[in-house]
Design an enzyme around this catalytic site. Sequence first.
Site, PDB file in Angstrom:
ATOM      1  N   GLU A  40       3.520   4.326   6.680  1.00 10.65           N
ATOM      2  CA  GLU A  40       3.609   4.423   7.858  1.00 10.65           C
ATOM      3  C   GLU A  40       4.269   3.237   8.635  1.00 10.65           C
ATOM      4  O   GLU A  40       4.124   2.809   9.886  1.00 10.65           O
ATOM      5  CB  GLU A  40       2.289   4.816   8.760  1.00 10.65           C
ATOM      6  CG  GLU A  40       2.771   5.909   9.923  1.00 10.65           C
ATOM      7  CD  GLU A  40       3.238   7.134   9.393  1.00 10.65           C
ATOM      8  OE1 GLU A  40       4.077   7.661  10.542  1.00 10.65           O
ATOM      9  OE2 GLU A  40       3.122   7.593   8.205  1.00 10.65           O
ATOM     10  N   GLY A  96       8.748   2.916   2.296  1.00  8.24           N
ATOM     11  CA  GLY A  96       9.542   3.803   1.782  1.00  8.24           C
ATOM     12  C   GLY A  96      10.621   4.636   2.683  1.00  8.24           C
ATOM     13  O   GLY A  96      11.595   4.279   2.920  1.00  8.24           O
ATOM     14  N   LYS A 118      -0.035   0.706  -8.057  1.00 12.72           N
ATOM     15  CA  LYS A 118      -0.132   1.285  -6.920  1.00 12.72           C
ATOM     16  C   LYS A 118      -1.309   2.330  -6.811  1.00 12.72           C
ATOM     17  O   LYS A 118      -1.388   3.319  -7.625  1.00 12.72           O
ATOM     18  CB  LYS A 118       1.262   1.773  -6.406  1.00 12.72           C
ATOM     19  CG  LYS A 118       1.385   2.145  -4.924  1.00 12.72           C
ATOM     20  CD  LYS A 118       2.584   2.861  -4.620  1.00 12.72           C
ATOM     21  CE  LYS A 118       2.818   3.148  -3.000  1.00 12.72           C
ATOM     22  NZ  LYS A 118       4.096   3.993  -2.745  1.00 12.72           N
ATOM     23  N   CYS A 158       0.440   8.968  -6.364  1.00 14.55           N
ATOM     24  CA  CYS A 158       1.176  10.061  -6.447  1.00 14.55           C
ATOM     25  C   CYS A 158       0.129  11.132  -5.852  1.00 14.55           C
ATOM     26  O   CYS A 158      -0.652  11.638  -6.524  1.00 14.55           O
ATOM     27  CB  CYS A 158       1.975  10.595  -7.542  1.00 14.55           C
ATOM     28  SG  CYS A 158       2.949  12.046  -7.327  1.00 14.55           S
ATOM     29  N   ASN A 178       1.319  -0.564   2.183  1.00 14.33           N
ATOM     30  CA  ASN A 178       2.046   0.487   2.158  1.00 14.33           C
ATOM     31  C   ASN A 178       1.858   1.514   3.171  1.00 14.33           C
ATOM     32  O   ASN A 178       0.462   1.841   3.161  1.00 14.33           O
ATOM     33  CB  ASN A 178       2.234   0.884   0.828  1.00 14.33           C
ATOM     34  CG  ASN A 178       3.132   2.246   0.424  1.00 14.33           C
ATOM     35  OD1 ASN A 178       2.945   3.003   0.021  1.00 14.33           O
ATOM     36  ND2 ASN A 178       4.366   2.131   1.289  1.00 14.33           N
TER      37      ASN A 178
END
Length: 335
Positions: free
Chosen positions: A218, A240, A156, A115, A216
């Site tokens: 783009e 996402g 992640k 994050c 993960n």
Amino acid sequence: MFTGDLPFQAVHDSGEMPYIALAPMEGLMDGTFRELLTAVGGIDHCVTEFIRVTQQVFPEKVFYRLCPELHNGGRTLAGTPVHVQLLGSDPEFMAANAAKAASLGALAIDMNFGCPAKTVNRSQGGAVLLQYPDLLHRIATEVRKAVPAHIPVSAKMRLGFKDKKLALENAAALADGGIQWLTVHARTKTEGYRPPAYWSWIAEIKKVVDIPVLANGEIWTPEQAIQCQQESHSDLLMIGRGLVATPDLGHIIKKPDYQPMSWLQHLNLLEKLSESLQDLTDKQLTDRLKQWLHYFSMHSPIIKEVFDQVKREKDRATFFSALDRAKVSLSAEHT
């Protein structure tokens, strides 16, 4: 030692690769959104928004609020597994909350070291921890020890905080801590969400860990999914914003002969979302609907026309009246 099964093998055996996980988008990807997107299909597992771990073990209601699917065996109504994500820097409290989530039926525990939010990083959570590989290792080790052996633990991470110099060391630290797979957002915290994503770094990470690695960042189109697989050397993807903008992107990627959803089908999803959000104020509801409509409009000129006609409406009745008028008008133009 982990004694359970990894989720990737069943999908591999079914022939529906690549494997596609739905990313945990904070402030957007809640239980309601997961239900809608997994009902569309093409998604192999989801991850919840993070539970922010501080100096306490949360009561059951916190886990049920962030992961209502725990009431359904840890799955959405469509049957898609949902993994509970934790964010924090204290190994003991991360472990205790992971154990609590597992006791409530979590199918897997994920740890957030990616994050980029300033408020989270200032309180020693998320991507800021990528400056401390030893701490990552301690957290992973304690969480793995606290969770029953048959339940997988994953993490992640981004490629780094300010730069990428610790990317390989961080990945190795987490793998050595006992996690079952690693998801890598192929940008640093400083790079945020600005294109491009550096997928080739994931291939380098795969050389130093002996666990599966999900790529993960783009992935908005099937062409980008192919390019990501080629550069990352991974057919395990997490998506996402691409799935928010194109809810059936999983099907489009997996099935070359798939007929994509029409723009009207996209708009019908807005109405389904509104049915689940009746307790919101008019402004809260229309803001949420316009947020999704904006994502739709990024890949559809027709929906962009719809968005332009409703984007100033704040009253729900007025919003849906404007939406209906736009649908009728544009249907006449495009049939």
